[in-house]
Design a protein around this motif. Sequence first.
Motif, PDB file in Angstrom:
ATOM      1  N   GLU A   1       0.935  -1.125  -0.128  1.00 53.84           N
ATOM      2  CA  GLU A   1       0.047  -0.098  -0.001  1.00 53.84           C
ATOM      3  C   GLU A   1       0.821   1.412   0.013  1.00 53.84           C
ATOM      4  OE1 GLU A   1      -2.285  -0.232   3.689  1.00 53.84           O
ATOM      5  OE2 GLU A   1      -0.877   0.674   5.012  1.00 53.84           O
ATOM      6  N   ILE A   2       0.256   2.306  -0.697  1.00 55.47           N
ATOM      7  CA  ILE A   2       1.335   3.528  -0.744  1.00 55.47           C
ATOM      8  C   ILE A   2       1.226   4.234   0.524  1.00 55.47           C
ATOM      9  CG2 ILE A   2       1.430   5.557  -1.726  1.00 55.47           C
ATOM     10  CD1 ILE A   2       0.288   4.397  -4.533  1.00 55.47           C
ATOM     11  N   ILE A   3       2.353   4.483   1.219  1.00 50.23           N
ATOM     12  CA  ILE A   3       2.499   5.326   2.533  1.00 50.23           C
ATOM     13  C   ILE A   3       2.575   7.084   2.028  1.00 50.23           C
ATOM     14  CG2 ILE A   3       3.835   5.481   4.536  1.00 50.23           C
ATOM     15  CD1 ILE A   3       2.335   3.165   4.344  1.00 50.23           C
ATOM     16  N   GLU A   4       3.483   7.313   1.054  1.00 53.25           N
ATOM     17  CA  GLU A   4       3.538   8.460   0.616  1.00 53.25           C
ATOM     18  C   GLU A   4       3.974   8.612  -1.028  1.00 53.25           C
ATOM     19  OE1 GLU A   4       6.466  12.195   2.052  1.00 53.25           O
ATOM     20  OE2 GLU A   4       6.629  10.377   3.023  1.00 53.25           O
ATOM     21  N   ILE A   5       3.254   9.686  -1.592  1.00 54.51           N
ATOM     22  CA  ILE A   5       3.732  10.069  -2.906  1.00 54.51           C
ATOM     23  C   ILE A   5       4.816  11.026  -2.578  1.00 54.51           C
ATOM     24  CG2 ILE A   5       3.473  11.093  -5.227  1.00 54.51           C
ATOM     25  CD1 ILE A   5       2.072   8.571  -4.632  1.00 54.51           C
ATOM     26  N   LEU A   6       6.203  10.611  -3.165  1.00 51.36           N
ATOM     27  CA  LEU A   6       7.514  11.443  -3.011  1.00 51.36           C
ATOM     28  C   LEU A   6       7.419  12.479  -4.023  1.00 51.36           C
ATOM     29  CD1 LEU A   6       9.937   8.770  -2.012  1.00 51.36           C
ATOM     30  CD2 LEU A   6       8.722   9.932  -0.514  1.00 51.36           C
ATOM     31  N   ASP A   7       8.064  13.731  -3.472  1.00 53.61           N
ATOM     32  CA  ASP A   7       8.212  14.828  -4.522  1.00 53.61           C
ATOM     33  C   ASP A   7       9.244  14.461  -5.045  1.00 53.61           C
ATOM     34  OD1 ASP A   7       8.425  17.311  -5.737  1.00 53.61           O
ATOM     35  OD2 ASP A   7       8.478  18.613  -4.070  1.00 53.61           O
ATOM     36  N   ALA A   8       9.411  14.111  -6.517  1.00 52.39           N
ATOM     37  CA  ALA A   8      10.569  13.789  -7.340  1.00 52.39           C
ATOM     38  C   ALA A   8      11.341  15.311  -7.629  1.00 52.39           C
ATOM     39  CB  ALA A   8      10.097  13.005  -8.348  1.00 52.39           C
ATOM     40  N   SER A   9      10.638  16.266  -7.430  1.00 56.02           N
ATOM     41  CA  SER A   9      11.277  17.558  -8.011  1.00 56.02           C
ATOM     42  C   SER A   9      12.362  18.093  -6.790  1.00 56.02           C
ATOM     43  CB  SER A   9      10.290  18.746  -8.085  1.00 56.02           C
ATOM     44  OG  SER A   9       9.625  18.876  -6.876  1.00 56.02           O
ATOM     45  N   ASN A  10      12.120  17.663  -5.731  1.00 57.76           N
ATOM     46  CA  ASN A  10      13.165  17.870  -4.390  1.00 57.76           C
ATOM     47  C   ASN A  10      14.078  16.617  -4.213  1.00 57.76           C
ATOM     48  OD1 ASN A  10      14.469  18.634  -2.268  1.00 57.76           O
ATOM     49  ND2 ASN A  10      12.792  19.374  -1.413  1.00 57.76           N
ATOM     50  N   ALA A  11      15.099  16.871  -5.287  1.00 58.37           N
ATOM     51  CA  ALA A  11      15.985  15.696  -5.355  1.00 58.37           C
ATOM     52  C   ALA A  11      16.827  15.300  -3.987  1.00 58.37           C
ATOM     53  CB  ALA A  11      17.351  15.848  -6.542  1.00 58.37           C
ATOM     54  N   SER A  12      17.120  16.493  -3.143  1.00 59.46           N
ATOM     55  CA  SER A  12      17.783  16.242  -2.039  1.00 59.46           C
ATOM     56  C   SER A  12      16.934  15.492  -0.842  1.00 59.46           C
ATOM     57  CB  SER A  12      18.220  17.446  -1.448  1.00 59.46           C
ATOM     58  OG  SER A  12      18.909  17.199  -0.195  1.00 59.46           O
ATOM     59  N   ASP A  13      15.726  16.109  -0.788  1.00 55.46           N
ATOM     60  CA  ASP A  13      14.733  15.583   0.092  1.00 55.46           C
ATOM     61  C   ASP A  13      14.474  14.130  -0.380  1.00 55.46           C
ATOM     62  OD1 ASP A  13      12.588  15.616   2.420  1.00 55.46           O
ATOM     63  OD2 ASP A  13      11.430  15.192   0.449  1.00 55.46           O
ATOM     64  N   LEU A  14      14.142  13.716  -1.660  1.00 53.77           N
ATOM     65  CA  LEU A  14      14.013  12.160  -2.087  1.00 53.77           C
ATOM     66  C   LEU A  14      15.239  11.401  -1.638  1.00 53.77           C
ATOM     67  CD1 LEU A  14      12.076  10.436  -3.736  1.00 53.77           C
ATOM     68  CD2 LEU A  14      13.365  11.074  -5.575  1.00 53.77           C
ATOM     69  N   ALA A  15      16.431  11.858  -1.705  1.00 53.00           N
ATOM     70  CA  ALA A  15      17.600  11.232  -1.648  1.00 53.00           C
ATOM     71  C   ALA A  15      17.756  10.825  -0.152  1.00 53.00           C
ATOM     72  CB  ALA A  15      18.868  12.072  -1.985  1.00 53.00           C
ATOM     73  N   MET A  16      17.389  11.816   0.706  1.00 53.24           N
ATOM     74  CA  MET A  16      17.491  11.470   2.389  1.00 53.24           C
ATOM     75  C   MET A  16      16.600  10.388   2.664  1.00 53.24           C
ATOM     76  SD  MET A  16      19.833  13.544   3.391  1.00 53.24           S
ATOM     77  CE  MET A  16      20.738  13.527   1.603  1.00 53.24           C
ATOM     78  N   LYS A  17      15.201  10.601   2.194  1.00 51.10           N
ATOM     79  CA  LYS A  17      14.149   9.551   2.373  1.00 51.10           C
ATOM     80  C   LYS A  17      14.680   8.411   2.020  1.00 51.10           C
ATOM     81  CE  LYS A  17      10.260  12.841   2.856  1.00 51.10           C
ATOM     82  NZ  LYS A  17       9.092  13.311   2.147  1.00 51.10           N
ATOM     83  N   GLU A  18      15.343   8.223   0.601  1.00 51.43           N
ATOM     84  CA  GLU A  18      15.653   6.844   0.051  1.00 51.43           C
ATOM     85  C   GLU A  18      16.776   6.202   1.163  1.00 51.43           C
ATOM     86  OE1 GLU A  18      16.638   7.757  -3.933  1.00 51.43           O
ATOM     87  OE2 GLU A  18      14.720   7.412  -4.616  1.00 51.43           O
ATOM     88  N   ILE A  19      17.782   7.111   1.408  1.00 55.05           N
ATOM     89  CA  ILE A  19      18.851   6.743   2.470  1.00 55.05           C
ATOM     90  C   ILE A  19      18.142   5.742   3.798  1.00 55.05           C
ATOM     91  CG2 ILE A  19      20.615   7.112   3.899  1.00 55.05           C
ATOM     92  CD1 ILE A  19      21.411   9.335   1.593  1.00 55.05           C
TER      93      ILE A  19
END
Length: 672
Positions: A143-161
């Motif tokens: 199930e989808i927990i959150e749609i991630l903002d792909a335009s904010n590369a840094s925020d996305l990278a931190m969440k992926e880490i």
Amino acid sequence: MSKKRKEKKTSSSQKKRYRGIVEVTRSGMAFVIVPTLTKDILVKQKNLNSALDGDEVLVDVIKQAKNLGRMEGTVNEVITRKKTEFTGTLQVNKNFAFLVPDKGNFMPDIYIPANSLKDAKDGDKALVKIVAWGEKSKKPVGEIIEILDASNASDLAMKEILVESGFPLSFPDEVLEETAQIPEGLPKGEVKKRKDCRKWLTFTIDPVDAKDFDDAISFRKMRNGKFEIGVHIADVSHYVLPGTALDKEAEKRATSVYLPDRVLPMLPERISNELCSLRPHEDKLTFSAIFQMNEKAEVINYWLGKTIIHSKHRFTYEDVQEIIETGEGPYDNEVLTLNKIARILRKERFDNGAINFSSQEVRFQLDETGKPIGIVVKESKESHQLIEEFMLLANKTVAAHVAKIRVNKHPVPFPYRVHDTPDEEKLSIFSVFARKFGYKLNLHSPETIATSFNELLEAARGNPEQHVLETLGIRTMAKAEYTTDNIGHYGLGFEDYCHFTSPIRRYPDVLVHRILEQCLEGDIHPDKTLEKRCRHSSEMERKAMEAERAANKYKQVEYMQQFMGESFLGVISGVASFGFWVETVETKCEGLVSIHNLMLKDEFKYNESEYAIEGLNTGARFRIGDKVTVKVVAANLAKRQLDYDLVEELKATPKAASRKNKTTKRKPGKKD
């Protein structure tokens, strides 16, 4: 350690079943690591049966070991999922979708039914949680927990880490519901059960941006001239009760994770930043270690127990440092007396065998979007050391107190924080290296090693080789960990040590509080699973450190992108057969100088004993600790990788030059 399961018989053959942890290789082959076996069990991809890297499983042996070969097995059951949340890209169809994970060794696509799609669109980046993985279905259901903002590369990278390291980004609903139900204010009847310290002068000392104040110091001068100094710790165990959803989630996370632009807390913010945070001018529940001490920093007596405090003031480290340096400020007499005692405690610690590695912390200055715009180097000053020494004193005292207690003539199972003696092989190599700079290590015993280590570090202070010797010295040391096996803490020079002082951000501290309370009340219930819980906390601590390193590396690359083609003075921080790493002096950002680029100028070989690579023709040598000038040639955010090129020319040593110019005499009749 996990015990070997009993063999189970089937109608056709006798099978052995083991419990272990899955480790998937890049090739897709997997191994189940079983503590009781000398060799891991091989599991082919087709026999993993939905098990993923890091999962705890039961594995059945299907082929016995032959000669020196290993056993081969098939996963019978997944006991615990190491990771249930994944980031990736959505492929949305009319009535369902798939998440194609970004990373993960041979992780299948995750099926998402229509009722879990929310407002997702094809191509969106998303965070998805696995909710089912049936025996018949080869695809996990999520199930989808959150749609991630792909335009904010840094925020996305931190969440992926964070997700990649196994840390969930949000708390489950049941955890938040439990937290919301905790009443405000002090629980009725608690004040009567506790030592009331609210009239004592009490204050906190923390970083300027801190919100979770989990420790406070109190100070009173007694009539007999002695001092009463209290170390008061947030009473998290009063709010986080065993067996609750809140407790299970805290244990699963085991630690807060600190990235350059955010903190992923172990506990929901209502607990960490509100209920338990020792904020000024509020009554708070605490678990305390209170010491009667004299001016020589000798502990005359101590008391451990539950308390209630009222912090009078909130200091930052900078505030306290100014008082120490100027002698003036709020509660200056008390602060200066505490610092005087802390100095004595610190000196005694090093005199008694603690190793004095200096620490340097590098932090990024970030703009409002989280983009790094500067680097700040923070050194440990006396204000930091003041708090450190009293926290160490409390941790040591609690561990020593519990270590003396017996239940049925056996020690109480307790999560000690231990640190083993240095690795002999690494130490031997380091000793040879240090000797080249004129420093000798006495390797006769752990005690002489510690003493000579401190002498070496003190003698090297301020010299060009200081950084390299400190770096390599730390690498010889074992890693600290949590365990019920109390072998002491070598680096601190303590026979007994635990973590008692940070329960808001470390789960072992919560366990320490609970067991200490049982000991003080004389109602001890030994936890037979404690060693397993200790191992989990140690593992999650390593995962958090890996995430922090990855995030720092990302920010380094992000920061250095603006300096493409520019040159920097740097220090060689590591050497390998494929090149060497350089940390720039100005920005403290580390990048790799590849040996392939060096090969354009000379042929190089790796000299492990010298921590260097050496040119075969020029004799040029690049050794850890050497200063070099490098140019930024690549900054890859996706790989979190910086590449540098050497700017300076290779200089031939006299010895190498003579070898190069030497004429070789041939014997008669000898052909080329």
